[in-house]
Design a protein around this motif. Structure first.
Motif, PDB file in Angstrom:
ATOM      1  N   SER A  17     -77.305 -35.168 -41.267  1.00  0.00           N
ATOM      2  CA  SER A  17     -77.844 -36.489 -40.908  1.00  0.00           C
ATOM      3  C   SER A  17     -79.126 -36.839 -41.677  1.00  0.00           C
ATOM      4  O   SER A  17     -79.503 -38.015 -41.751  1.00  0.00           O
ATOM      5  CB  SER A  17     -78.066 -36.605 -39.399  1.00  0.00           C
ATOM      6  N   GLY A  18     -79.757 -35.842 -42.298  1.00  0.00           N
ATOM      7  CA  GLY A  18     -80.918 -36.129 -43.140  1.00  0.00           C
ATOM      8  C   GLY A  18     -80.547 -36.994 -44.341  1.00  0.00           C
ATOM      9  O   GLY A  18     -81.420 -37.614 -44.974  1.00  0.00           O
ATOM     10  N   LEU A  19     -79.253 -37.083 -44.667  1.00  0.00           N
ATOM     11  CA  LEU A  19     -78.820 -37.903 -45.809  1.00  0.00           C
ATOM     12  C   LEU A  19     -78.611 -39.367 -45.421  1.00  0.00           C
ATOM     13  O   LEU A  19     -78.386 -40.220 -46.276  1.00  0.00           O
ATOM     14  CB  LEU A  19     -77.520 -37.337 -46.406  1.00  0.00           C
ATOM     15  N   GLY A  20     -78.686 -39.641 -44.118  1.00  0.00           N
ATOM     16  CA  GLY A  20     -78.521 -41.024 -43.655  1.00  0.00           C
ATOM     17  C   GLY A  20     -79.804 -41.820 -43.869  1.00  0.00           C
ATOM     18  O   GLY A  20     -80.868 -41.251 -44.146  1.00  0.00           O
ATOM     19  N   PHE A  21     -79.722 -43.115 -43.721  1.00  0.00           N
ATOM     20  CA  PHE A  21     -80.835 -44.032 -43.973  1.00  0.00           C
ATOM     21  C   PHE A  21     -82.046 -43.719 -43.084  1.00  0.00           C
ATOM     22  O   PHE A  21     -83.192 -43.788 -43.505  1.00  0.00           O
ATOM     23  CB  PHE A  21     -80.331 -45.453 -43.714  1.00  0.00           C
ATOM     24  N   TYR A  22     -81.802 -43.405 -41.832  1.00  0.00           N
ATOM     25  CA  TYR A  22     -82.910 -43.206 -40.884  1.00  0.00           C
ATOM     26  C   TYR A  22     -83.510 -41.804 -40.951  1.00  0.00           C
ATOM     27  O   TYR A  22     -84.617 -41.597 -40.453  1.00  0.00           O
ATOM     28  CB  TYR A  22     -82.433 -43.457 -39.449  1.00  0.00           C
ATOM     29  N   GLY A  23     -82.769 -40.853 -41.518  1.00  0.00           N
ATOM     30  CA  GLY A  23     -83.247 -39.471 -41.526  1.00  0.00           C
ATOM     31  C   GLY A  23     -82.899 -38.788 -40.214  1.00  0.00           C
ATOM     32  O   GLY A  23     -82.738 -39.448 -39.181  1.00  0.00           O
ATOM     33  N   SER A  24     -82.790 -37.473 -40.279  1.00  0.00           N
ATOM     34  CA  SER A  24     -82.258 -36.758 -39.110  1.00  0.00           C
ATOM     35  C   SER A  24     -83.177 -36.863 -37.894  1.00  0.00           C
ATOM     36  O   SER A  24     -82.717 -36.977 -36.768  1.00  0.00           O
ATOM     37  CB  SER A  24     -81.992 -35.294 -39.452  1.00  0.00           C
ATOM     38  N   MET A  25     -84.477 -36.889 -38.122  1.00  0.00           N
ATOM     39  CA  MET A  25     -85.411 -36.940 -36.990  1.00  0.00           C
ATOM     40  C   MET A  25     -85.149 -38.175 -36.128  1.00  0.00           C
ATOM     41  O   MET A  25     -84.958 -38.084 -34.926  1.00  0.00           O
ATOM     42  CB  MET A  25     -86.850 -36.956 -37.548  1.00  0.00           C
ATOM     43  N   HIS A  51     -81.921 -38.088 -34.222  1.00  0.00           N
ATOM     44  CA  HIS A  51     -81.865 -37.137 -33.111  1.00  0.00           C
ATOM     45  C   HIS A  51     -82.718 -37.549 -31.928  1.00  0.00           C
ATOM     46  O   HIS A  51     -82.406 -37.216 -30.800  1.00  0.00           O
ATOM     47  CB  HIS A  51     -82.301 -35.740 -33.570  1.00  0.00           C
ATOM     48  N   ILE A  52     -83.790 -38.282 -32.179  1.00  0.00           N
ATOM     49  CA  ILE A  52     -84.698 -38.523 -31.037  1.00  0.00           C
ATOM     50  C   ILE A  52     -84.637 -39.956 -30.486  1.00  0.00           C
ATOM     51  O   ILE A  52     -85.297 -40.268 -29.515  1.00  0.00           O
ATOM     52  CB  ILE A  52     -86.174 -38.184 -31.368  1.00  0.00           C
ATOM     53  N   TYR A  53     -83.848 -40.816 -31.128  1.00  0.00           N
ATOM     54  CA  TYR A  53     -83.852 -42.213 -30.671  1.00  0.00           C
ATOM     55  C   TYR A  53     -83.083 -42.379 -29.356  1.00  0.00           C
ATOM     56  O   TYR A  53     -81.951 -41.910 -29.224  1.00  0.00           O
ATOM     57  CB  TYR A  53     -83.244 -43.142 -31.736  1.00  0.00           C
ATOM     58  N   PHE A  54     -83.685 -43.043 -28.421  1.00  0.00           N
ATOM     59  CA  PHE A  54     -83.001 -43.458 -27.196  1.00  0.00           C
ATOM     60  C   PHE A  54     -83.272 -44.948 -27.019  1.00  0.00           C
ATOM     61  O   PHE A  54     -84.441 -45.366 -27.006  1.00  0.00           O
ATOM     62  CB  PHE A  54     -83.516 -42.685 -25.978  1.00  0.00           C
ATOM     63  N   CYS A  55     -82.214 -45.718 -26.892  1.00  0.00           N
ATOM     64  CA  CYS A  55     -82.386 -47.175 -26.814  1.00  0.00           C
ATOM     65  C   CYS A  55     -83.034 -47.566 -25.476  1.00  0.00           C
ATOM     66  O   CYS A  55     -83.070 -46.770 -24.533  1.00  0.00           O
ATOM     67  CB  CYS A  55     -81.040 -47.864 -26.984  1.00  0.00           C
TER      68      CYS A  55
END
Ligand code: SF4
Ligand code: SF4
Length: 279
Positions: free
Chosen positions: A116-124, A127-131
């Motif tokens: 997921s580090g290759l995605g636009f938002y980065g892995s961090m 992993h930590i986003y909660f809507c």
């Protein structure tokens, strides 16, 4: 401990909303619905093709980023320009019955490696986003929606709709003259049918013009707020509908008084059935 309860315990607000079961999940914050044609069939076909294509991509940084760029080129027209559509949201699970991240270590072909580090938002961030639904919806409402949704498509479209969900349950509570509880839903199929029908309005509301997307922009910057319903064109003297909040959140527009009445009848019919059911 039951894995579902364990996830709930770790989630802000006490109810885990992202990956619910084999066929219920959400990918709204990955921009799943931020596409030009988000009909169930089109979105499903797009995700299925993308997932198939990604299964053939070597798990190497260049190959994965090239794949992402190609997918993005095909989806460069988005209803919410300032919001992304992640090219790595796809279908996951044994039967590919729900949406999820193709870069997740447990996704097919990744052999436990987190890409997921290759995605636009980065892995961090991923992993930590909660809507906001996690903390701004009552626990009970989240459990009921999670229980009542039929599939990933309708679930992901409704679960971020904080105002709409609150309006739905406030109507139901007033019909029942009591606070609806998760156990009521387990006990009563008629009540669960009412919630399911309402979730269905989100996916196929006949009074939402084609120019208005069913996707919800729920980020705190409020770049794309829902427009108020304009009643002036159909009857300047008519007061706003008693379902105004629900109609606004469904993205409604009415061309005639008759259309407005039909929409109100649909809501009356639904909530009268709730009134007939007593806790
Ligand atoms: S929008 Fe909310 S519920 Fe949906 S995947 Fe993102 S964090 Fe989870
Ligand atoms: S990389 Fe992040 S934004 Fe993209 S699908 Fe995975 S979790 Fe969602």
């Amino acid at each position: 401990m039951d894995p579902e309860k364990e996830m709930d315990k770790k989630a802000p607000g006490g109810v885990y909303l992202c990956q619910v079961n084999e066929n219920i999940s959400c990918g709204a914050c990955c921009g799943l619905y931020n596409v030009q044609d988000l009909s169930r069939e089109k979105l499903y076909d797009m995700l299925l093709r993308r997932t198939d294509d990604f299964s053939k991509v070597p798990r190497e940084a260049d190959a994965i980023t090239n794949f992402g760029e190609e997918v993005l080129c095909k989806n460069n027209k988005r209803p919410y320009d300032e919001f992304y559509h992640c090219p790595y949201i796809g279908l996951i699970g044994k039967e590919r019955m729900r949406t999820g991240c193709l870069l997740h270590p447990l996704a097919d072909g990744n052999n436990g490696v987190d890409y997921s580090g290759l995605g636009f938002y980065g892995s961090m961030t991923c992993h930590i986003y909660f809507c906001p639904s996690y903390t701004m919806l009552p626990e009970n409402y989240k459990r009921i929606i999670r229980e009542a949704a039929d599939d990933w498509y309708s679930y992901g479209l409704i679960i971020t709709e904080i105002v709409l969900i609150n309006a739905l349950f406030s109507e139901i509570d007033s019909c029942l003259q009591s606070k609806i509880d998760e156990t009521d839903i387990h006990m009563n199929q008629a009540l669960i049918g009412i919630i399911k029908e309402f979730i269905g309005f989100k996916t196929s509301w006949p009074f939402r013009p084609s120019s208005v997307t069913a996707a919800n922009y729920f980020f705190k910057d409020k770049l794309y707020e829902r427009k108020p319903v304009d009643y002036s064109g159909i009857n300047p003297d008519r007061p706003v509908s008693r379902y105004d909040l629900i109609f606004r959140e469904l993205g409604s527009s009415f061309n005639s008084v008759e259309e407005l009445r039909n929409a109100e009848s649909m809501m009356d019919d639904l909530f009268n059935r709730a009134r007939d059911w007593k806790i």
